[in-house]
Design a protein around this motif. Structure first.
Motif, PDB file in Angstrom:
ATOM      1  N   TYR A  12      -6.831  13.753  -3.987  1.00  0.00           N
ATOM      2  CA  TYR A  12      -6.709  12.537  -3.161  1.00  0.00           C
ATOM      3  C   TYR A  12      -7.664  12.581  -2.011  1.00  0.00           C
ATOM      4  O   TYR A  12      -8.048  13.541  -1.487  1.00  0.00           O
ATOM      5  CB  TYR A  12      -5.274  12.380  -2.648  1.00  0.00           C
ATOM      6  CG  TYR A  12      -4.319  12.071  -3.753  1.00  0.00           C
ATOM      7  CD1 TYR A  12      -4.149  10.761  -4.174  1.00  0.00           C
ATOM      8  CD2 TYR A  12      -3.610  13.074  -4.402  1.00  0.00           C
ATOM      9  CE1 TYR A  12      -3.269  10.468  -5.192  1.00  0.00           C
ATOM     10  CE2 TYR A  12      -2.729  12.781  -5.422  1.00  0.00           C
ATOM     11  CZ  TYR A  12      -2.575  11.488  -5.813  1.00  0.00           C
ATOM     12  OH  TYR A  12      -1.699  11.179  -6.828  1.00  0.00           O
ATOM     13  N   SER A  23       1.116   4.022  -2.868  1.00  0.00           N
ATOM     14  CA  SER A  23       0.891   5.437  -2.620  1.00  0.00           C
ATOM     15  C   SER A  23       2.035   6.274  -3.197  1.00  0.00           C
ATOM     16  O   SER A  23       1.800   7.301  -3.846  1.00  0.00           O
ATOM     17  CB  SER A  23       0.763   5.686  -1.115  1.00  0.00           C
ATOM     18  OG  SER A  23       0.603   7.050  -0.851  1.00  0.00           O
ATOM     19  N   ASN A  63       4.399   5.734   5.866  1.00  0.00           N
ATOM     20  CA  ASN A  63       3.223   6.051   6.674  1.00  0.00           C
ATOM     21  C   ASN A  63       2.600   7.396   6.327  1.00  0.00           C
ATOM     22  O   ASN A  63       1.780   7.894   7.089  1.00  0.00           O
ATOM     23  CB  ASN A  63       3.613   6.051   8.157  1.00  0.00           C
ATOM     24  CG  ASN A  63       4.267   4.758   8.576  1.00  0.00           C
ATOM     25  OD1 ASN A  63       3.855   3.696   8.147  1.00  0.00           O
ATOM     26  ND2 ASN A  63       5.286   4.841   9.394  1.00  0.00           N
ATOM     27  N   LYS A  64       2.985   7.988   5.224  1.00  0.00           N
ATOM     28  CA  LYS A  64       2.539   9.343   4.904  1.00  0.00           C
ATOM     29  C   LYS A  64       1.438   9.345   3.849  1.00  0.00           C
ATOM     30  O   LYS A  64       1.422   8.516   2.945  1.00  0.00           O
ATOM     31  CB  LYS A  64       3.711  10.186   4.381  1.00  0.00           C
ATOM     32  CG  LYS A  64       4.864  10.325   5.346  1.00  0.00           C
ATOM     33  CD  LYS A  64       4.493  11.139   6.555  1.00  0.00           C
ATOM     34  CE  LYS A  64       5.697  11.290   7.471  1.00  0.00           C
ATOM     35  NZ  LYS A  64       5.395  11.965   8.688  1.00  0.00           N
ATOM     36  N   ASP A  65       0.568  10.342   3.989  1.00  0.00           N
ATOM     37  CA  ASP A  65      -0.405  10.602   2.936  1.00  0.00           C
ATOM     38  C   ASP A  65       0.291  11.480   1.888  1.00  0.00           C
ATOM     39  O   ASP A  65       1.481  11.770   2.000  1.00  0.00           O
ATOM     40  CB  ASP A  65      -1.669  11.257   3.503  1.00  0.00           C
ATOM     41  CG  ASP A  65      -1.399  12.601   4.187  1.00  0.00           C
ATOM     42  OD1 ASP A  65      -0.253  13.099   4.167  1.00  0.00           O
ATOM     43  OD2 ASP A  65      -2.356  13.164   4.753  1.00  0.00           O
ATOM     44  N   VAL A  66      -0.451  11.913   0.895  1.00  0.00           N
ATOM     45  CA  VAL A  66       0.144  12.689  -0.195  1.00  0.00           C
ATOM     46  C   VAL A  66       0.751  13.995   0.327  1.00  0.00           C
ATOM     47  O   VAL A  66       1.850  14.382  -0.080  1.00  0.00           O
ATOM     48  CB  VAL A  66      -0.897  12.947  -1.313  1.00  0.00           C
ATOM     49  CG1 VAL A  66      -0.308  13.839  -2.404  1.00  0.00           C
ATOM     50  CG2 VAL A  66      -1.376  11.635  -1.900  1.00  0.00           C
ATOM     51  N   LYS A  67       0.066  14.647   1.215  1.00  0.00           N
ATOM     52  CA  LYS A  67       0.596  15.886   1.796  1.00  0.00           C
ATOM     53  C   LYS A  67       1.898  15.604   2.543  1.00  0.00           C
ATOM     54  O   LYS A  67       2.858  16.373   2.456  1.00  0.00           O
ATOM     55  CB  LYS A  67      -0.445  16.526   2.724  1.00  0.00           C
ATOM     56  CG  LYS A  67      -0.043  17.893   3.221  1.00  0.00           C
ATOM     57  CD  LYS A  67      -1.188  18.647   3.868  1.00  0.00           C
ATOM     58  CE  LYS A  67      -1.611  18.058   5.169  1.00  0.00           C
ATOM     59  NZ  LYS A  67      -2.519  18.906   5.945  1.00  0.00           N
ATOM     60  N   SER A 101       8.288   7.666   4.880  1.00  0.00           N
ATOM     61  CA  SER A 101       7.370   7.858   3.750  1.00  0.00           C
ATOM     62  C   SER A 101       6.302   6.771   3.685  1.00  0.00           C
ATOM     63  O   SER A 101       5.215   7.008   3.159  1.00  0.00           O
ATOM     64  CB  SER A 101       8.141   7.910   2.433  1.00  0.00           C
ATOM     65  OG  SER A 101       8.737   6.653   2.149  1.00  0.00           O
ATOM     66  N   GLU A 131      -2.800  23.878   4.896  1.00  0.00           N
ATOM     67  CA  GLU A 131      -3.583  23.530   3.699  1.00  0.00           C
ATOM     68  C   GLU A 131      -3.827  24.737   2.794  1.00  0.00           C
ATOM     69  O   GLU A 131      -4.855  24.830   2.124  1.00  0.00           O
ATOM     70  CB  GLU A 131      -4.867  22.796   4.075  1.00  0.00           C
ATOM     71  CG  GLU A 131      -4.555  21.473   4.744  1.00  0.00           C
ATOM     72  CD  GLU A 131      -5.744  20.541   4.874  1.00  0.00           C
ATOM     73  OE1 GLU A 131      -6.869  20.900   4.479  1.00  0.00           O
ATOM     74  OE2 GLU A 131      -5.519  19.423   5.383  1.00  0.00           O
ATOM     75  N   HIS A 143       0.836  -1.203   0.000  1.00  0.00           N
ATOM     76  CA  HIS A 143       0.000   0.000   0.000  1.00  0.00           C
ATOM     77  C   HIS A 143       0.867   1.248   0.000  1.00  0.00           C
ATOM     78  O   HIS A 143       0.615   2.180  -0.745  1.00  0.00           O
ATOM     79  CB  HIS A 143      -0.928   0.001   1.216  1.00  0.00           C
ATOM     80  CG  HIS A 143      -1.684   1.288   1.374  1.00  0.00           C
ATOM     81  ND1 HIS A 143      -2.649   1.674   0.479  1.00  0.00           N
ATOM     82  CD2 HIS A 143      -1.571   2.275   2.292  1.00  0.00           C
ATOM     83  CE1 HIS A 143      -3.116   2.861   0.851  1.00  0.00           C
ATOM     84  NE2 HIS A 143      -2.478   3.236   1.948  1.00  0.00           N
ATOM     85  N   SER A 144       1.939   1.263   0.836  1.00  0.00           N
ATOM     86  CA  SER A 144       2.786   2.453   0.888  1.00  0.00           C
ATOM     87  C   SER A 144       3.520   2.633  -0.430  1.00  0.00           C
ATOM     88  O   SER A 144       3.664   3.753  -0.911  1.00  0.00           O
ATOM     89  CB  SER A 144       3.762   2.367   2.054  1.00  0.00           C
ATOM     90  OG  SER A 144       4.707   1.340   1.851  1.00  0.00           O
ATOM     91  N   THR A 177       1.557   8.695  -6.385  1.00  0.00           N
ATOM     92  CA  THR A 177       1.910  10.104  -6.200  1.00  0.00           C
ATOM     93  C   THR A 177       2.983  10.523  -7.198  1.00  0.00           C
ATOM     94  O   THR A 177       2.876  11.578  -7.824  1.00  0.00           O
ATOM     95  CB  THR A 177       2.393  10.347  -4.761  1.00  0.00           C
ATOM     96  OG1 THR A 177       1.335  10.007  -3.865  1.00  0.00           O
ATOM     97  CG2 THR A 177       2.806  11.785  -4.546  1.00  0.00           C
TER      98      THR A 177
END
Length: 175
Positions: free
Chosen positions: A175, A23, A49-53, A47, A116, A19-20, A27
């Motif tokens: 996202y 992602s 464990n990170k979302d796109v931001k 990285s 944001e 999954h990571s 990205t």
């Protein structure tokens, strides 16, 4: 037959790792320099464990490190090289300042991401990407000065990193 706890744990870890990587892959496909994006993000163990931001923030950190290192490199050249060449020392000082400003702009973009304010984050990364042009232009003002190949290499690196960040920020709303 029931699955063993070890098998279940391995399955969960491999799914989370996939999954990571998915992602990061997803990205980075939105950026101009896919390979740079993937290798940079995978080099940071957080990285996964990170979302796109969060991935954008990691790339901003890489850009900050690059621009800060270039500013330090130029400052060291200013102190150790070029003897009494006043013009070269003046240009190196200006370039060191520009790369320092690039690091500051990237720091501002990281703060904008937290808040944001994606438009401002984009604007600050664009500014950081442009500061090396001001350095190159400083060399052009002195016809006898050659633009050092090492500085050209560093300039290109920062611009590519910023392009990756801009590609990620462009797609944050999706996202």
């Amino acid at each position: 037959m029931a699955a063993s706890p070890i098998f279940i744990l391995i399955l969960i870890v491999s799914i989370a790792g996939a999954h990571s990587n998915d992602s990061i892959d997803k990205t980075c496909k939105t950026t101009k320099y896919y390979d740079l994006c993937v290798s940079s993000l995978k080099s940071d163990p957080t990285s996964k464990n990170k979302d796109v931001k969060g991935l954008a923030t990691i790339m901003i950190g890489i850009g900050m490190a690059n621009s800060t290192a270039t500013s330090s490199y130029l400052s060291s050249q200013l102190l150790s090289a070029y003897g009494n060449d006043v013009a070269m020392k003046k240009v190196l000082k200006e370039c060191a300042d520009k790369y320092g400003f690039a690091a500051d702009a990237l720091q501002s973009s990281a703060q904008d991401l937290v808040a944001e304010n994606f438009d401002y984050a984009y604007l600050h990364v664009t500014a950081a990407e442009d500061y090396p042009n001001a350095c190159r232009n400083a060399f052009r003002r002195f016809p006898g000065l050659a633009y050092p190949p090492e500085l050209a290499r560093r300039e290109e690196g920062l611009k590519r990193i910023c392009d990756v960040v801009l590609g990620i920020i462009d797609n944050l709303g999706e996202y």
